[in-house]
Design a protein around this motif. Structure first.
Motif, PDB file in Angstrom:
ATOM      1  N   GLN A 106      79.038  -9.955  -1.476  1.00 29.71           N
ATOM      2  CA  GLN A 106      79.492  -9.166  -0.339  1.00 29.71           C
ATOM      3  C   GLN A 106      80.504  -8.137  -0.825  1.00 29.71           C
ATOM      4  N   VAL A 107      80.285  -6.888  -0.417  1.00 27.81           N
ATOM      5  CA  VAL A 107      81.184  -5.787  -0.769  1.00 27.81           C
ATOM      6  C   VAL A 107      81.614  -5.108   0.528  1.00 27.81           C
ATOM      7  N   ILE A 108      82.918  -5.109   0.792  1.00 25.89           N
ATOM      8  CA  ILE A 108      83.479  -4.566   2.029  1.00 25.89           C
ATOM      9  C   ILE A 108      84.415  -3.423   1.655  1.00 25.89           C
ATOM     10  N   ASP A 109      84.240  -2.268   2.310  1.00 26.45           N
ATOM     11  CA  ASP A 109      85.117  -1.129   2.023  1.00 26.45           C
ATOM     12  C   ASP A 109      85.537  -0.463   3.324  1.00 26.45           C
ATOM     13  N   SER A 121      80.929   2.514  -2.738  1.00 30.55           N
ATOM     14  CA  SER A 121      82.157   2.467  -1.936  1.00 30.55           C
ATOM     15  C   SER A 121      83.174   3.484  -2.430  1.00 30.55           C
ATOM     16  N   VAL A 122      83.271   3.633  -3.757  1.00 31.82           N
ATOM     17  CA  VAL A 122      84.185   4.626  -4.318  1.00 31.82           C
ATOM     18  C   VAL A 122      83.763   6.032  -3.900  1.00 31.82           C
ATOM     19  N   ASP A 123      82.462   6.313  -3.993  1.00 29.40           N
ATOM     20  CA  ASP A 123      81.968   7.633  -3.594  1.00 29.40           C
ATOM     21  C   ASP A 123      82.190   7.895  -2.105  1.00 29.40           C
ATOM     22  N   ALA A 124      82.271   6.814  -1.311  1.00 23.19           N
ATOM     23  CA  ALA A 124      82.492   6.973   0.136  1.00 23.19           C
ATOM     24  C   ALA A 124      83.956   7.200   0.481  1.00 23.19           C
ATOM     25  N   GLY A 125      84.824   7.274  -0.521  1.00 25.11           N
ATOM     26  CA  GLY A 125      86.232   7.558  -0.275  1.00 25.11           C
ATOM     27  C   GLY A 125      87.040   6.359   0.164  1.00 25.11           C
ATOM     28  N   ALA A 126      86.634   5.160  -0.190  1.00 27.68           N
ATOM     29  CA  ALA A 126      87.360   3.950   0.222  1.00 27.68           C
ATOM     30  C   ALA A 126      88.692   3.858  -0.506  1.00 27.68           C
ATOM     31  N   THR A 127      89.682   3.311   0.173  1.00 27.46           N
ATOM     32  CA  THR A 127      90.985   3.038  -0.432  1.00 27.46           C
ATOM     33  C   THR A 127      91.201   1.547  -0.672  1.00 27.46           C
ATOM     34  N   THR A 128      90.367   0.712  -0.047  1.00 30.83           N
ATOM     35  CA  THR A 128      90.429  -0.734  -0.240  1.00 30.83           C
ATOM     36  C   THR A 128      89.002  -1.260  -0.346  1.00 30.83           C
ATOM     37  N   ILE A 129      88.727  -2.029  -1.376  1.00 34.67           N
ATOM     38  CA  ILE A 129      87.389  -2.581  -1.611  1.00 34.67           C
ATOM     39  C   ILE A 129      87.532  -4.061  -1.919  1.00 34.67           C
ATOM     40  N   HIS A 130      86.842  -4.899  -1.138  1.00 31.32           N
ATOM     41  CA  HIS A 130      86.852  -6.349  -1.341  1.00 31.32           C
ATOM     42  C   HIS A 130      85.469  -6.791  -1.818  1.00 31.32           C
ATOM     43  N   VAL A 131      85.446  -7.610  -2.849  1.00 28.32           N
ATOM     44  CA  VAL A 131      84.196  -8.152  -3.387  1.00 28.32           C
ATOM     45  C   VAL A 131      84.271  -9.666  -3.292  1.00 28.32           C
ATOM     46  N   VAL A 132      83.253 -10.269  -2.663  1.00 25.66           N
ATOM     47  CA  VAL A 132      83.175 -11.721  -2.501  1.00 25.66           C
ATOM     48  C   VAL A 132      81.873 -12.186  -3.146  1.00 25.66           C
ATOM     49  N   VAL A 133      81.970 -13.198  -4.004  1.00 29.04           N
ATOM     50  CA  VAL A 133      80.814 -13.693  -4.753  1.00 29.04           C
ATOM     51  C   VAL A 133      80.732 -15.203  -4.584  1.00 29.04           C
ATOM     52  N   VAL A 134      79.525 -15.707  -4.391  1.00 28.98           N
ATOM     53  CA  VAL A 134      79.278 -17.144  -4.299  1.00 28.98           C
ATOM     54  C   VAL A 134      78.245 -17.517  -5.359  1.00 28.98           C
ATOM     55  N   ILE A 142      74.569  -9.327   0.331  1.00 29.05           N
ATOM     56  CA  ILE A 142      73.331  -9.527  -0.430  1.00 29.05           C
ATOM     57  C   ILE A 142      73.166 -11.025  -0.655  1.00 29.05           C
ATOM     58  N   GLU A 143      72.086 -11.594  -0.147  1.00 27.84           N
ATOM     59  CA  GLU A 143      71.845 -13.032  -0.264  1.00 27.84           C
ATOM     60  C   GLU A 143      70.507 -13.288  -0.959  1.00 27.84           C
ATOM     61  N   ASN A 144      70.444 -14.446  -1.644  1.00 27.57           N
ATOM     62  CA  ASN A 144      69.206 -14.909  -2.287  1.00 27.57           C
ATOM     63  C   ASN A 144      68.629 -13.849  -3.220  1.00 27.57           C
ATOM     64  N   LEU A 145      69.423 -13.432  -4.167  1.00 25.90           N
ATOM     65  CA  LEU A 145      68.979 -12.410  -5.112  1.00 25.90           C
ATOM     66  C   LEU A 145      67.775 -12.903  -5.910  1.00 25.90           C
ATOM     67  N   PHE A 146      66.765 -12.036  -6.037  1.00 25.97           N
ATOM     68  CA  PHE A 146      65.516 -12.322  -6.750  1.00 25.97           C
ATOM     69  C   PHE A 146      64.736 -13.463  -6.101  1.00 25.97           C
ATOM     70  N   PHE A 147      64.838 -13.601  -4.779  1.00 28.21           N
ATOM     71  CA  PHE A 147      64.120 -14.684  -4.112  1.00 28.21           C
ATOM     72  C   PHE A 147      62.606 -14.499  -4.233  1.00 28.21           C
ATOM     73  N   ASN A 148      62.147 -13.255  -4.316  1.00 28.41           N
ATOM     74  CA  ASN A 148      60.713 -12.986  -4.400  1.00 28.41           C
ATOM     75  C   ASN A 148      60.269 -12.610  -5.807  1.00 28.41           C
ATOM     76  N   VAL A 149      61.185 -12.735  -6.784  1.00 31.53           N
ATOM     77  CA  VAL A 149      60.838 -12.518  -8.195  1.00 31.53           C
ATOM     78  C   VAL A 149      61.331 -13.743  -8.965  1.00 31.53           C
ATOM     79  N   PRO A 150      60.617 -14.860  -8.861  1.00 31.72           N
ATOM     80  CA  PRO A 150      61.107 -16.108  -9.469  1.00 31.72           C
ATOM     81  C   PRO A 150      61.287 -16.014 -10.979  1.00 31.72           C
ATOM     82  N   ALA A 151      60.465 -15.210 -11.633  1.00 34.97           N
ATOM     83  CA  ALA A 151      60.611 -15.088 -13.084  1.00 34.97           C
ATOM     84  C   ALA A 151      61.965 -14.480 -13.435  1.00 34.97           C
ATOM     85  N   ARG A 152      62.381 -13.470 -12.669  1.00 35.13           N
ATOM     86  CA  ARG A 152      63.683 -12.845 -12.939  1.00 35.13           C
ATOM     87  C   ARG A 152      64.822 -13.811 -12.612  1.00 35.13           C
TER      88      ARG A 152
END
Length: 611
Positions: free
Chosen positions: A57-60, A36-49, A148-158
């Motif tokens: 979720q990262v919104i720019d 997002s920084v490289d894309a020249g954003a002036t406002t960046i919102h990060v939402v984590v659950v 980004i949802e269900n991180l590592f859903f297909n890598v249960p060991a991780r």
């Protein structure tokens, strides 16, 4: 014989790359925010659950991507940052390998909505495990919205080896801080489980540091600025009084990129030589501007290690710059003269008329008058009154100096006091040596006790017993103290609240990473509750999740700060109390961290020394 070497499928290759690039939820946030920084954003919102387990979720409001770019961005080694190998030595962007989005898509469910300003509609693309599920037009604002949802859903060991939510959230905050400190001109927000944790408005660098770590840091910062043909160094270093046992807030940035550099860290520490106690660390925020051709950032997968062409010369420049900042703002130790009772010296004011002093005398005074002599003679005859009562004073027996024979002068042998009688009458059963050691006679010789370590063992056992039985007593403060923490420290303190309550602390969460100290454990009079709480959090930075270890570490940390300090003189009763309590502890020989409390000088060794 058949061939054994074959190409891996893209899905497997992407998962292997994800193992290097995407290690935890914090890695996802780092890669997306940097894009997002490289894309020249002036406002960046990060939402984590759930600390990134469930959703990130990262919104720019950057420049966005076209339909083709959105699809191509998830392919390995697809990037807009470089086009040839020589570009690696002239980098001006955060990312350049083209592996991040492909790695993220390989181990999660991804949804991207993006639109350029020149486009009327945007693009929505959904990917699961490197496979494109759908791509369609969508109405969305200019910029990019990654979910980004269900991180590592297909890598249960991780996924299994992810730490607790508090630990993962702390790692997210650490990664987030490293980015927001580089771009104070960008507005950042961070929400976790619907709660706003950070809302950083665009402003100056000092204001950004204050917003992230609290106003206390801003008050203790000294500016650093040096410009040479080799590099430019700007930023802030802390005053010596801002030193802490575990800083954790030492930041180096090179051309806008965070880096770890033990060699340069040593340069900063060297500048504080003899200004801070041994073992203490100072926070600093230093920014290097170097020609991209003089550094190599492509030597580590995480890009936190950077190789410099002129490390030794930059080391000297850095040390001189920090020392200059400390000296320029008079942050060097000064001789502290005792000014009690001294007259105030006013400042010189050239516009003020100063009258010369006027002598005063008594013109009638004559020292040769008879009245003066008679007054003197009248006092001379009453000299006996000056010595009244001396015949009733007890006789004085001098104590011989070292190397002298003891030969007191007395009128009779009954008045002679031998050294043995003096020691038996005036010496206590225990002796304090130089405000540090307690000495007492035992059957086998002379026992020497470290008073500070002895009190640590006494208090540690007491605190552990209170925490086990929930019997700690709390001393309420007349006026509650408010303490503000950095977001990562506030997460750690929230984890420690139950254990701190068992120790006797009464804390209230005020929101915004601030806490009210309403009460402290009894028996720690004279200690600053705000400073003590900060020290406890600093000491607990490396705790494990085991409750027994957590309680033990907190009890030990509090005991260290509340124990009798070196140099404090104790009365005979206090010495007796310390020794009696020590020998009622579970372990009288060692502190909880394994340091010796006492030793015994055998009688035979004493006799040999004096033989």
């Amino acid at each position: 014989m058949s061939d054994v070497i074959h190409l891996l499928p893209d899905s497997v290759a992407n998962q292997i790359a994800a193992g290097e690039v995407i290690q935890r939820p914090a890695s996802v946030i780092k890669e997306l925010v940097e894009n997002s920084v490289d894309a020249g954003a002036t406002t960046i919102h990060v939402v984590v659950v759930d600390a990134g387990r469930t959703m990130i979720q990262v919104i720019d409001d950057g420049k966005g991507m076209s339909e083709t770019d959105a699809r191509l961005s998830f392919e390995r080694h697809a990037t807009s940052k470089i086009s040839q190998a020589d570009d690696l030595f002239a980098l001006h962007t955060m990312g350049f390998r083209g592996e991040a989005l492909a790695s993220i898509a390989a181990v999660s469910h991804v949804e991207l909505q993006t639109r350029r300003e020149v486009d009327e509609v945007g693009t929505c693309i959904r990917i699961a495990g490197s496979k494109v599920v759908s791509q369609e037009p969508v109405s969305c604002p200019v910029g990019s919205n990654f979910k980004i949802e269900n991180l590592f859903f297909n890598v249960p060991a991780r996924r299994k080896f992810l730490k607790s939510n508090a630990t993962e959230l702390s790692n997210i905050l650490t990664a987030f801080e490293r980015i927001v400190l580089v771009y104070p001109d960008i507005h950042f927000t961070l929400h976790h489980n619907g709660t706003e944790m950070l809302n950083l408005k665009a402003g100056s660098l000092r204001q950004r540091i204050s917003d992230v770590f609290g106003r206390q840091y801003s008050q203790d910062l000294l500016p650093v600025e040096v410009r040479t043909a080799m590099c430019t160094i700007t930023g802030f270093v802390s005053k010596p009084e801002g030193a802490r046992k575990k800083s954790g807030h030492d930041y180096f940035f090179v051309n806008g990129r965070y880096m770890k550099h033990p060699y340069f860290h040593k340069a900063v520490v060297t500048a504080y030589d003899r200004l801070i106690p041994e073992g203490m660390q100072v926070p600093y925020f230093l920014y290097f501007e170097v020609e991209p051709a003089d550094i190599d950032v492509n030597i580590h997968p995480t890009k936190t290690e950077i190789k410099f062409e002129n490390e030794q010369a930059i080391w000297q420049i850095l040390t001189a710059a920090v020392r200059d900042a400390l000296g320029k703002f008079c942050e060097v130790p000064a001789i502290d003269f005792d000014t009690q009772g001294s007259p105030d010296i006013p400042l010189y004011d050239p516009a003020r008329q100063v009258a010369p002093p006027q002598p005063r005398y008594n013109p009638d005074y004559n020292p040769f008058k008879s009245s003066s002599r008679s007054s003197h003679s009248s006092n001379a005859g009453s000299w006996e009154t000056l010595y009244e009562g001396l015949e009733k004073a007890p006789s004085f027996t001098p104590v011989p100096e070292e190397g002298e024979m003891f030969s007191p002068i007395a009128e009779s042998t009954d008045d002679i006091q031998t050294p043995e009688t003096i020691l038996s009458e005036k010496s206590p059963s225990h002796y304090q040596y130089k405000g540090k050691y307690l000495m007492t006679a035992v059957k086998s010789g002379l026992m020497i006790i470290d008073q500070h370590r002895a009190d640590i063992r006494i208090l540690y056992d007491r605190y552990m017993e209170q925490m086990a039985g929930h019997t700690a007593n709390t001393q309420k403060l007349l006026f509650p103290e408010v303490v503000q923490f950095a977001p990562s420290d506030a997460v750690l303190l929230g984890k420690l609240l139950p254990e701190l309550a068992n120790l006797g602390f009464d804390l209230s969460d005020l929101g915004g990473n601030s806490f009210a100290v309403n009460g402290v454990p009894t028996g720690i009079d004279g200690l600053d509750p705000v400073r003590l709480l900060r020290q406890l959090v600093d000491d607990s930075g490396t705790l494990t999740s085991q409750v027994a270890s957590l309680n033990s570490q907190l009890a030990l940390s509090l005991a260290r700060h509340a124990a009798i300090p070196y140099g404090q003189l104790l009365s005979n009763d206090e010495i007796e109390n310390v020794i009696n309590q020590l020998f009622s502890c579970s372990n009288v020989n060692y502190t909880p961290d394994g340091k010796a409390i006492l030793c015994i000088l055998p009688q035979t060794d004493i006799e040999q020394l004096l033989g």
